[in-house]
Design an enzyme around this catalytic site. Structure first.
Site, mmCIF file in Angstrom:
data_model
loop_
_atom_site.group_PDB
_atom_site.id
_atom_site.type_symbol
_atom_site.label_atom_id
_atom_site.label_comp_id
_atom_site.label_asym_id
_atom_site.label_seq_id
_atom_site.Cartn_x
_atom_site.Cartn_y
_atom_site.Cartn_z
ATOM 1 N N SER A 1 0.806 -1.221 0.000
ATOM 2 C CA SER A 1 0.000 0.000 0.000
ATOM 3 C C SER A 1 0.835 1.266 0.000
ATOM 4 O O SER A 1 0.394 2.313 -0.481
ATOM 5 C CB SER A 1 -0.942 0.004 1.214
ATOM 6 O OG SER A 1 -0.216 -0.127 2.431
ATOM 7 N N HIS B 1 -0.878 6.251 6.152
ATOM 8 C CA HIS B 1 -0.351 6.015 4.803
ATOM 9 C C HIS B 1 0.034 7.345 4.171
ATOM 10 O O HIS B 1 -0.466 8.395 4.564
ATOM 11 C CB HIS B 1 -1.381 5.298 3.921
ATOM 12 C CG HIS B 1 -1.466 3.838 4.162
ATOM 13 N ND1 HIS B 1 -2.123 3.308 5.260
ATOM 14 C CD2 HIS B 1 -0.955 2.770 3.485
ATOM 15 C CE1 HIS B 1 -2.021 1.982 5.237
ATOM 16 N NE2 HIS B 1 -1.319 1.635 4.174
#
Length: 292
Positions: free
Chosen positions: A39, A273
């Protein structure tokens, strides 16, 4: 399994935001670029997710660093296999995600692939999942240290060491399939620093935040060792991202904190993230490693 190719002629053709990358090169030097990873390579996004290369459930961003690099280099053939939640197993085995199945990432490699970026290992070590288990409403609580450091034995350190041979095998697997490829191994941005955290903005106690920061350094150090052992080129995005962790204000942070909202781009975000600023930094780092 059928291979698919995508042609990249310019950033506009991809709808890629190139705010952090140089203009397209007249002489790319590369003919076939494949991006592999998890990711943090997909720059997982809710507002910019695309199914151009992978199922939508991979949360691959249309502005991820690989797309920026491909556009900046004007690479004729580009395939982006990156997918949220991927481990090294998903390089050679399919990955089930919401709304589809991502084929083995290595299926995108060919003998003519001459550029590969790889960012993997965080999920193998379970560090990404561990961040969520550190969350607490008590600033004095240390759920991660209590669960993962027992009698002086740090389970996360053991996990990182155990992941090392799998990442080595991943680089070797790339080289076997694409012997001409220049392989760049990318590390993880400084999403959390060493020292006190920013409770309650990110509800992780100071001791656990410091521990997480040190484990991230261990993970990136392991990746540097892998690059050295395999002859891959190591791209250090960690040291150059200091001061842009998830505790910083919007516009300064390159990695989001717990609150699932970003200003870059505006809208819901994937916690812990990279945001678009982080993706831009990753792209600049890769391009710099390539001398561009």
């Amino acid at each position: 399994m059928r291979r698919t190719s995508r042609v990249v002629v310019a950033g506009a053709a991809l709808g890629v935001v190139l705010s952090g990358a140089p203009a397209a090169s007249a002489d790319p030097g590369f003919g076939e670029y494949v991006a592999l990873g998890d990711s943090w390579a997909a720059d997982a996004s809710l507002t910019q997710a695309t199914d151009e290369f992978v199922p939508l459930g991979c949360a691959q961003s249309r502005g991820d660093y690989a797309k920026q690099v491909a556009a900046a280099l004007a690479v004729p053939v580009f395939r982006d296999a990156t997918c949220g939640g991927a481990t090294t197993k998903n390089l050679t085995a399919p990955q089930s995600v919401p709304q589809g199945l991502n084929p083995p990432q290595f299926d995108r490699l060919t003998p003519t692939t001459d550029l590969v970026t790889l960012e993997i290992g965080g999920n193998d070590a379970a560090l990404a999942a561990t961040v969520q288990s550190c969350l607490t409403t008590d600033p004095a609580a240390t759920p991660c240290l209590d669960a993962l450091v027992v009698d002086g034995v740090d389970q996360m350190s053991l996990n990182i060491l155990a992941a090392e041979p799998t990442v080595i095998a991943a680089v070797q697997g790339v080289r076997e399939r694409s012997p001409r490829a220049r392989i760049l191994l990318i590390d993880y941005l400084q999403g959390v620093g060493i020292g006190p955290g920013c409770f309650p903005t990110v509800p992780i106690s100071d001791p656990d935040a410091d521990w997480l920061g040190r484990k991230l350094i261990e993970l990136d150090t392991m990746l540097a060792r892998v690059a050295d052992a395999t002859g891959a080129e190591f791209v250090d995005t960690y040291r150059t991202s200091a001061g842009h962790d998830g505790c910083q204000p919007p516009g300064t942070r390159w990695v989001e904190g717990l609150v699932p909202w970003s200003t870059t781009p505006p809208g819901p975000a994937v916690p812990f993230h990279p945001n678009q600023l982080g993706a831009d930094h990753q792209a600049r780092s890769v391009l710099a490693a390539l001398g561009r």
